[in-house]
Design a protein around this motif. Structure first.
Motif, PDB file in Angstrom:
ATOM      1  N   CYS A   1       0.874  -1.179   0.000  1.00  0.00           N
ATOM      2  CA  CYS A   1       0.000   0.000   0.000  1.00  0.00           C
ATOM      3  C   CYS A   1       0.902   1.217   0.000  1.00  0.00           C
ATOM      4  O   CYS A   1       1.530   1.526   1.011  1.00  0.00           O
ATOM      5  N   ALA A   2       0.973   1.873  -1.140  1.00  0.00           N
ATOM      6  CA  ALA A   2       1.817   3.047  -1.293  1.00  0.00           C
ATOM      7  C   ALA A   2       0.991   4.299  -1.041  1.00  0.00           C
ATOM      8  O   ALA A   2      -0.122   4.433  -1.554  1.00  0.00           O
ATOM      9  N   ALA A   3       1.547   5.197  -0.261  1.00  0.00           N
ATOM     10  CA  ALA A   3       0.831   6.407   0.107  1.00  0.00           C
ATOM     11  C   ALA A   3       1.489   7.628  -0.488  1.00  0.00           C
ATOM     12  O   ALA A   3       2.712   7.681  -0.663  1.00  0.00           O
ATOM     13  N   SER A   4       0.676   8.583  -0.802  1.00  0.00           N
ATOM     14  CA  SER A   4       1.179   9.897  -1.191  1.00  0.00           C
ATOM     15  C   SER A   4       0.688  10.877  -0.150  1.00  0.00           C
ATOM     16  O   SER A   4      -0.417  10.760   0.360  1.00  0.00           O
ATOM     17  N   GLY A   5       1.494  11.835   0.180  1.00  0.00           N
ATOM     18  CA  GLY A   5       1.123  12.762   1.242  1.00  0.00           C
ATOM     19  C   GLY A   5       2.208  12.801   2.288  1.00  0.00           C
ATOM     20  O   GLY A   5       2.785  11.781   2.643  1.00  0.00           O
ATOM     21  N   ARG A   6       2.466  13.935   2.770  1.00  0.00           N
ATOM     22  CA  ARG A   6       3.630  14.130   3.622  1.00  0.00           C
ATOM     23  C   ARG A   6       3.414  13.670   5.044  1.00  0.00           C
ATOM     24  O   ARG A   6       4.341  13.602   5.820  1.00  0.00           O
ATOM     25  N   THR A   7       2.171  13.342   5.412  1.00  0.00           N
ATOM     26  CA  THR A   7       1.913  12.974   6.798  1.00  0.00           C
ATOM     27  C   THR A   7       1.738  11.474   7.002  1.00  0.00           C
ATOM     28  O   THR A   7       1.512  11.046   8.119  1.00  0.00           O
ATOM     29  N   PHE A   8       1.872  10.669   5.945  1.00  0.00           N
ATOM     30  CA  PHE A   8       1.563   9.251   6.075  1.00  0.00           C
ATOM     31  C   PHE A   8       2.410   8.578   7.133  1.00  0.00           C
ATOM     32  O   PHE A   8       1.942   7.715   7.866  1.00  0.00           O
ATOM     33  N   SER A   9       3.681   8.954   7.211  1.00  0.00           N
ATOM     34  CA  SER A   9       4.568   8.277   8.146  1.00  0.00           C
ATOM     35  C   SER A   9       4.170   8.501   9.599  1.00  0.00           C
ATOM     36  O   SER A   9       4.679   7.815  10.486  1.00  0.00           O
ATOM     37  N   TYR A  10       3.271   9.417   9.849  1.00  0.00           N
ATOM     38  CA  TYR A  10       2.800   9.674  11.201  1.00  0.00           C
ATOM     39  C   TYR A  10       1.426   9.080  11.469  1.00  0.00           C
ATOM     40  O   TYR A  10       0.827   9.329  12.518  1.00  0.00           O
ATOM     41  N   LEU A  11       0.919   8.300  10.521  1.00  0.00           N
ATOM     42  CA  LEU A  11      -0.424   7.744  10.638  1.00  0.00           C
ATOM     43  C   LEU A  11      -0.413   6.252  10.930  1.00  0.00           C
ATOM     44  O   LEU A  11       0.402   5.514  10.374  1.00  0.00           O
ATOM     45  N   THR A  12      -1.322   5.826  11.766  1.00  0.00           N
ATOM     46  CA  THR A  12      -1.609   4.405  11.898  1.00  0.00           C
ATOM     47  C   THR A  12      -2.124   3.883  10.560  1.00  0.00           C
ATOM     48  O   THR A  12      -2.812   4.602   9.822  1.00  0.00           O
ATOM     49  N   ALA A  13      -1.795   2.635  10.242  1.00  0.00           N
ATOM     50  CA  ALA A  13      -2.250   2.050   8.985  1.00  0.00           C
ATOM     51  C   ALA A  13      -2.814   0.657   9.242  1.00  0.00           C
ATOM     52  O   ALA A  13      -2.422  -0.015  10.204  1.00  0.00           O
ATOM     53  N   GLY A  14      -3.730   0.255   8.384  1.00  0.00           N
ATOM     54  CA  GLY A  14      -4.346  -1.053   8.569  1.00  0.00           C
ATOM     55  C   GLY A  14      -4.769  -1.672   7.265  1.00  0.00           C
ATOM     56  O   GLY A  14      -4.780  -1.011   6.217  1.00  0.00           O
ATOM     57  N   TRP A  15      -5.076  -2.952   7.343  1.00  0.00           N
ATOM     58  CA  TRP A  15      -5.615  -3.696   6.218  1.00  0.00           C
ATOM     59  C   TRP A  15      -6.968  -4.282   6.618  1.00  0.00           C
ATOM     60  O   TRP A  15      -7.122  -4.807   7.722  1.00  0.00           O
ATOM     61  N   PHE A  16      -7.901  -4.198   5.698  1.00  0.00           N
ATOM     62  CA  PHE A  16      -9.211  -4.802   5.851  1.00  0.00           C
ATOM     63  C   PHE A  16      -9.487  -5.639   4.619  1.00  0.00           C
ATOM     64  O   PHE A  16      -8.810  -5.491   3.598  1.00  0.00           O
TER      65      PHE A  16
END
Length: 121
Positions: free
Chosen positions: A21-36
């Motif tokens: 799951c590739a993210a764009s956006g400068r704040t992604f590294s500070y976000l919790t992430a999950g899979w559903f």
């Protein structure tokens, strides 16, 4: 933040597969992430989640010991390594980000488009 899931496909039972799951956006590294995941005719179910620094992970009982969630914040990417796949793992897999570390899909703010995983018996 925009999320792009990839890596799905058709595999046989017992095989392994890795979703990204590739993210764009400068704040992604500070976000919790999950899979559903969501199978046809069923609700969207929690699979796994990881805190922003990767220090804490949680899993659904159905995948514990078989799936591993990880992240590389330098690449703004979250991974889901799936081992010993079963036909019941067949579903569209979605990545999500934002909110607290949670098993509830409505706690997540950002969603990817989903990638199909099909496990044949």
């Amino acid at each position: 933040v925009q999320l792009q899931a990839s890596g799905g496909g058709l595999v046989q039972a017992g095989d392994s597969q890795r979703l990204s799951c590739a993210a764009s956006g400068r704040t992604f590294s500070y976000l919790t992430a999950g899979w559903f995941r969501q199978a046809p005719g069923k609700e969207r179910d929690f699979v796994a989640a990881i805190t922003w620094a990767g220090g804490t992970t949680i899993y659904a009982d159905s995948v514990k010991g078989r799936f591993t969630i990880s992240r590389d914040n330098a690449k703004d990417t979250v991974y889901l390594r799936m081992n010993s796949l079963k036909p019941e793992d067949t579903a569209v897999y979605y990545c999500a980000a934002g909110g607290p570390l949670s098993r509830h899909h409505d706690h997540y703010v950002y969603w990817g488009q989903g990638t199909q995983v099909t496990v044949s018996s």
